[in-house]
Design an enzyme around this catalytic site. Structure first.
Site, PDB file in Angstrom:
ATOM      1  N   CYS A 110      -7.951  -1.783  -4.502  1.00 50.85           N
ATOM      2  CA  CYS A 110      -6.495  -1.583  -4.547  1.00 50.85           C
ATOM      3  C   CYS A 110      -5.770  -2.919  -4.516  1.00 50.85           C
ATOM      4  O   CYS A 110      -4.785  -3.103  -5.222  1.00 50.85           O
ATOM      5  CB  CYS A 110      -6.046  -0.679  -3.398  1.00 50.85           C
ATOM      6  SG  CYS A 110      -6.486   1.050  -3.701  1.00 50.85           S
TER       7      CYS A 110
ATOM      8  N   HIS B 199       0.781   4.931  -1.862  1.00 47.53           N
ATOM      9  CA  HIS B 199       0.179   6.028  -1.085  1.00 47.53           C
ATOM     10  C   HIS B 199       1.145   6.722  -0.134  1.00 47.53           C
ATOM     11  O   HIS B 199       0.759   7.649   0.567  1.00 47.53           O
ATOM     12  CB  HIS B 199      -1.041   5.509  -0.334  1.00 47.53           C
ATOM     13  CG  HIS B 199      -2.132   5.074  -1.264  1.00 47.53           C
ATOM     14  ND1 HIS B 199      -2.759   5.935  -2.146  1.00 47.53           N
ATOM     15  CD2 HIS B 199      -2.692   3.848  -1.488  1.00 47.53           C
ATOM     16  CE1 HIS B 199      -3.670   5.262  -2.847  1.00 47.53           C
ATOM     17  NE2 HIS B 199      -3.646   4.003  -2.473  1.00 47.53           N
TER      18      HIS B 199
ATOM     19  N   CYS C 113       0.855  -1.190   0.000  1.00 48.90           N
ATOM     20  CA  CYS C 113       0.000   0.000   0.000  1.00 48.90           C
ATOM     21  C   CYS C 113       0.891   1.241   0.000  1.00 48.90           C
ATOM     22  O   CYS C 113       0.647   2.210  -0.727  1.00 48.90           O
ATOM     23  CB  CYS C 113      -0.875   0.045   1.246  1.00 48.90           C
ATOM     24  SG  CYS C 113      -1.834  -1.440   1.573  1.00 48.90           S
TER      25      CYS C 113
HETATM   26  C1  HEC Z   1      -0.507   0.376  -7.604  1.00 50.30           C
HETATM   27  C2  HEC Z   1      -0.830   1.518  -6.791  1.00 50.30           C
HETATM   28  C3  HEC Z   1      -1.720   1.296  -5.575  1.00 50.30           C
HETATM   29  C4  HEC Z   1      -1.479   0.459  -4.516  1.00 50.30           C
HETATM   30  C5  HEC Z   1      -0.314  -0.472  -4.305  1.00 50.30           C
HETATM   31  C6  HEC Z   1      -2.570   0.709  -3.584  1.00 50.30           C
HETATM   32  N1  HEC Z   1      -3.419   1.634  -4.085  1.00 50.30           N
HETATM   33 FE1  HEC Z   1      -4.919   2.522  -3.063  1.00 50.30          FE
HETATM   34  N2  HEC Z   1      -5.365   3.641  -4.702  1.00 50.30           N
HETATM   35  C7  HEC Z   1      -4.691   3.613  -5.897  1.00 50.30           C
HETATM   36  C8  HEC Z   1      -5.335   4.510  -6.833  1.00 50.30           C
HETATM   37  C9  HEC Z   1      -4.902   4.768  -8.275  1.00 50.30           C
HETATM   38  C10 HEC Z   1      -6.414   5.089  -6.160  1.00 50.30           C
HETATM   39  C11 HEC Z   1      -7.400   6.154  -6.691  1.00 50.30           C
HETATM   40  C12 HEC Z   1      -6.709   7.510  -6.590  1.00 50.30           C
HETATM   41  C13 HEC Z   1      -6.413   7.872  -5.151  1.00 50.30           C
HETATM   42  O1  HEC Z   1      -7.303   8.349  -4.442  1.00 50.30           O
HETATM   43  O2  HEC Z   1      -5.289   7.620  -4.686  1.00 50.30           O
HETATM   44  C14 HEC Z   1      -6.396   4.538  -4.809  1.00 50.30           C
HETATM   45  C15 HEC Z   1      -7.291   4.890  -3.804  1.00 50.30           C
HETATM   46  C16 HEC Z   1      -7.223   4.438  -2.505  1.00 50.30           C
HETATM   47  C17 HEC Z   1      -8.083   4.899  -1.453  1.00 50.30           C
HETATM   48  C18 HEC Z   1      -9.198   5.926  -1.605  1.00 50.30           C
HETATM   49  C19 HEC Z   1      -8.696   7.334  -1.518  1.00 50.30           C
HETATM   50  C20 HEC Z   1      -9.790   8.355  -1.798  1.00 50.30           C
HETATM   51  O3  HEC Z   1      -9.848   9.337  -1.074  1.00 50.30           O
HETATM   52  O4  HEC Z   1     -10.581   8.189  -2.731  1.00 50.30           O
HETATM   53  C21 HEC Z   1      -7.723   4.218  -0.317  1.00 50.30           C
HETATM   54  C22 HEC Z   1      -8.313   4.359   1.070  1.00 50.30           C
HETATM   55  C23 HEC Z   1      -6.639   3.332  -0.685  1.00 50.30           C
HETATM   56  N3  HEC Z   1      -6.363   3.506  -2.014  1.00 50.30           N
HETATM   57  C24 HEC Z   1      -6.030   2.460   0.191  1.00 50.30           C
HETATM   58  C25 HEC Z   1      -5.078   1.523  -0.201  1.00 50.30           C
HETATM   59  C26 HEC Z   1      -4.592   0.454   0.646  1.00 50.30           C
HETATM   60  C27 HEC Z   1      -5.017   0.219   2.083  1.00 50.30           C
HETATM   61  C28 HEC Z   1      -3.693  -0.249  -0.099  1.00 50.30           C
HETATM   62  C29 HEC Z   1      -2.983  -1.519   0.272  1.00 50.30           C
HETATM   63  C30 HEC Z   1      -3.835  -2.668   0.500  1.00 50.30           C
HETATM   64  C31 HEC Z   1      -3.590   0.410  -1.391  1.00 50.30           C
HETATM   65  N4  HEC Z   1      -4.464   1.445  -1.433  1.00 50.30           N
HETATM   66  C32 HEC Z   1      -2.699   0.038  -2.396  1.00 50.30           C
HETATM   67  C33 HEC Z   1      -3.546   2.902  -6.173  1.00 50.30           C
HETATM   68  C34 HEC Z   1      -2.952   2.006  -5.311  1.00 50.30           C
END
Ligand code: HEC
Length: 282
Positions: free
Chosen positions: A242, A201, A197
């Site tokens: 994600c 992020h 994650c």
């Molecule tokens: C390959 C890249 C990537 C990884 C690794 C990833 N994410 Fe994301 N995530 C994104 C994208 C793209 C979005 C949509 C844009 C944003 O809000 O960041 C998102 C959105 C989110 C959001 C919503 C944010 C919002 O305000 O809309 C959360 C909460 C989140 N991720 C949590 C996690 C967690 C917990 C993990 C691990 C299990 C994780 N992400 C792993 C790419 C990733």
């Protein structure tokens, strides 16, 4: 879809930034412990000097003025979900009680304190779990933890009753192991692409993944559920998306893994105001 995103992901920053791989390998994978909240906050401040920490909760829109305007224009996108959730919250059970009757003050200003550790159950209890505990106590059928048509609506309503309250998630000593488990999951590489994650992020917050700017870890827990296409999307539903992006088999909504991840994420957002039902285009 995954292949397209993957190319774009590499094209936008992975291929170009081999430094990222080094930082990730040295900074996280070999670290003796996961970074603390103050280390995470300091890193984001250094990495995103132009973004105010109070804007982190805007997600992608913190990096995109045009998207921010559209977010503001859609500030009431959750109105229908909130109204439908209110109807469920106040609907009488067979025994004459309601969801509202299970919570102090009818559920007003409680959401900012979730998840919370229950020392009797020895578990981290999310707001969704507390809703299901109430249904169970009153002999009602339980909701699926991420079902938009039941749990999502109820969460849209009860969290709206805490709008403006600062997130205040406590980690008492007895809960430290659960919290550490959430933190460990956040920093563990998982899935076919070997991302954590934190790879997206934290290390790459503010950079682009496909068309979206990556939201920072701090501020990600304030605005749930999201409203997408008029329907509520719970935090667990979004984390599952994600995990799919990562090429990992997603943990179930309501699983201990996602409860602990949520506990860690919510703690990172402590002090930021809750604002439920943020609009998202996708
Ligand atoms: C390959 C890249 C990537 C990884 C690794 C990833 N994410 Fe994301 N995530 C994104 C994208 C793209 C979005 C949509 C844009 C944003 O809000 O960041 C998102 C959105 C989110 C959001 C919503 C944010 C919002 O305000 O809309 C959360 C909460 C989140 N991720 C949590 C996690 C967690 C917990 C993990 C691990 C299990 C994780 N992400 C792993 C790419 C990733």
């Amino acid at each position: 879809m995954i292949a397209r995103t993957s190319n774009s992901f590499r094209g936008t920053f992975i291929g170009a930034a081999s430094a990222f791989i080094c930082v990730f390998a040295l900074g996280i994978a070999n670290a003796a412990h996961e970074p603390t909240k103050s280390e995470i906050a300091a890193r984001l401040l250094r990495q995103l000097p132009d973004v105010k920490p109070s804007d982190y909760a805007l997600g992608s829109a913190a990096f995109d003025a045009e998207l921010r305007t559209r977010l503001e224009e859609n500030a009431n996108a959750g109105a229908d979900a909130v109204a439908a959730g209110r109807a469920l919250w106040t609907a009488k059970f067979r025994d004459g009680r309601t969801l509202a009757s299970c919570f102090p003050n009818g559920g007003r200003r409680i959401a900012q304190n979730y998840p919370q550790y229950d020392s009797r159950l020895k578990r981290v209890v999310t707001l969704e779990m507390a809703v299901n505990q109430c249904l169970k106590t009153h002999g009602q059928p339980l909701y699926e933890p991420a079902d938009p048509a039941t749990m999502g609506l109820v969460i849209a309503y009860v969290r709206s009753l805490a709008d403006g309250q600062k997130i205040a998630v406590r980690v008492p000593p007895a809960a430290e192991a659960k919290f550490a488990e959430g933190s460990r999951l956040y920093f563990t590489r998982m899935g076919q692409r070997n991302f954590a994650c934190a790879s997206c992020h934290l290390q790459n917050a503010g950079r682009h993944y496909a068309e979206a700017a990556l939201s920072p870890a701090i501020g990600q827990a304030t605005h749930w559920p999201l409203i997408r296409g008029g329907a509520p999307v719970t935090l667990h539903a979004r984390i599952r998306e994600c995990l799919e992006l990562m090429g990992a088999a997603p943990f179930a909504a309501g699983s201990e893994e996602l409860n602990h991840l949520e506990y860690f994420l919510a703690y990172l957002s402590n002090g930021l105001p809750l604002k439920a039902n943020a609009w998202r285009e996708k």
